[in-house]
Scaffold this active site. Sequence first.
Site, mmCIF file in Angstrom:
data_model
loop_
_atom_site.group_PDB
_atom_site.id
_atom_site.type_symbol
_atom_site.label_atom_id
_atom_site.label_comp_id
_atom_site.label_asym_id
_atom_site.label_seq_id
_atom_site.Cartn_x
_atom_site.Cartn_y
_atom_site.Cartn_z
ATOM 1 N N THR A 54 0.871 -1.180 0.000
ATOM 2 C CA THR A 54 0.000 0.000 0.000
ATOM 3 C C THR A 54 0.895 1.213 0.000
ATOM 4 O OG1 THR A 54 -0.529 -1.022 2.119
ATOM 5 C CG2 THR A 54 -2.314 0.078 0.975
ATOM 6 N N SER A 70 -0.687 4.103 -4.864
ATOM 7 C CA SER A 70 -1.286 2.889 -5.394
ATOM 8 C C SER A 70 -1.331 1.781 -4.354
ATOM 9 C CB SER A 70 -0.485 2.406 -6.599
ATOM 10 O OG SER A 70 0.763 1.903 -6.171
ATOM 11 N N ASP A 105 11.955 7.374 -11.717
ATOM 12 C CA ASP A 105 11.856 7.035 -10.290
ATOM 13 C C ASP A 105 12.698 5.794 -10.038
ATOM 14 O OD1 ASP A 105 11.133 7.222 -7.641
ATOM 15 O OD2 ASP A 105 9.166 6.300 -7.893
#
Length: 516
Positions: free
Chosen positions: A261, A265, A405
């Site tokens: 989690t 998303s 990222d």
Amino acid sequence: MDSVGVAAAAPDARPGPAWQSKCPWGAPSTTSISCSLADVMSEQLAKELQLEEENAAFPEVVAAAEGPFITGENIDTSSDLMLAQMLQMEFDREYDAQLRREEKKINGDSKVSISFENYRKVHPYDSDSSEDEVDWQDTRHDPYRADKPTTTPRRGFIGKGKDITTKHDEVVCGRKNTARMENFAPEFQVGDGIGMDLKLSNQVFNALKQHAYSEERRSARLHEKKEHSTAEKAVDPKTRLLLYKMVNSGMLETITGCISTGKESVVFHAYGGNSATEDKVIPPECAIKVFKTTLNEFKNRDKYIKDDYRFKDRFSKLNPRKIIRMWAEKEMHNLTRMQNAGILCPQVVILKKHVLVMSFIGQDQVPAPKLKDVTLSSEDMKKAYYQILNMMQQLYRECNLVHADLSEYNMLWHDGKVWLIDVSQSVEPTHPHGLEFLFRDCRNVSQFFQKGGVAEALNERELFNAVSGLNITADDEVDFQAEIEALEKMNEDHVQNHGKKLSTFSSDGDPPIYDE
Ligand code: ADP
Ligand code: MN
């Protein structure tokens, strides 16, 4: 089950009138009942009162299934059972509608027609429940509870001489079979046969039993415990409906639980099904990435997508919900590009709105560890480094993408290799900040492997040049970054003047190659 009680006790049920108006069971009835103490203590009475309540509430459940649920607003989802029933009804209705269309198409104008009635999910006699509604107040006898079944003694027969009755006697068997029907799952519709003197033949009973079991299994799949505890809390009703549909269609076998989690998303693990409608083979294990539809977290991501020319025209016209879908779409497109270039990454299975299903990297529900969480031998570490260098080059040159990222958090170690994930924010190198993102990626990778003891690891500036093919010569970081920004600016000016971006940045510090 005391479903009314459960709904009221659910932690997320809002108190007061707001809750009452939203509860699909309506406000609890406050009719006062006068009776003696003996009656109050009586279990029988308690049962009756409960039945009364349930009976009064049932029609409302049906009404809720037709109205508010489908529009998706203000739904009380405090009861899993109710939600599942509503979903099932909706699926069945859709199925029947399709069946009718097919029936119509096949029959056309022909005088002789074929009926598909028997294949309908919502069977005619239980589609209209008002007709066979039982008025509980009128009777103390529960027609749905079978009378005590007459037992056949061990020896297998009763009576004497020609009055002998064996356990194979048709009438006895028939009655017994009818009584045994109540052992089927409570949701399984067997009609009101128990109250009558209905005798089921063994053959019919066995067919019913078989059907009841398969229904139970199907329902179990939808109500998989783990899925309830994790998936349900993490996603909103609309997402839940999407997930249910994926299971119901057979595309997924089960959703087993939540892997991660994050802020933006939630990722679930699922076992792939064997969907007949999809032409693709569903991987045995899938990861479901649900992009969160709470918008706050996405605000600071604007810069990735707003300036991405691929989405430029659409961005301004879209509402926030659609923007989130675009993230999912972006991840899908980027993964597909990577897949085509042969970069190790999850394989896209399907995209539905903000839910992306892809192949699972890992095994037996255990996701592959992130690079930050594994301890690799120095040999593996070196191997991983060269593999990543290669992947970054491929990503840049063959996919025309910068991960944006990239770090040990978004690289998984699986099968002795590095797999890239999380590419929803990836951009093309000519994105207004594309080179800055690449530089940041290079810094992360370089630092990780230098700290990890890979002597061969290039420093961030060397890595940047090696990946991009650019030849920025500045040997301190500030100058290096200034040059990067100058290149980006040149690209932006080009967009301003020519209405289009550069096709690519040049190598060897030459003027950039223009895409004319
Ligand atoms: P976020 O934006 O939340 O970082 P990610 O795509 O990185 O989203 O997914 C979060 C985590 O879920 C990952 O760190 C990884 O552990 C797990 N994960 C995501 N996709 C997969 C996949 N295809 N296979 C296995 N695990 C995955
Ligand atoms: Mn991530």
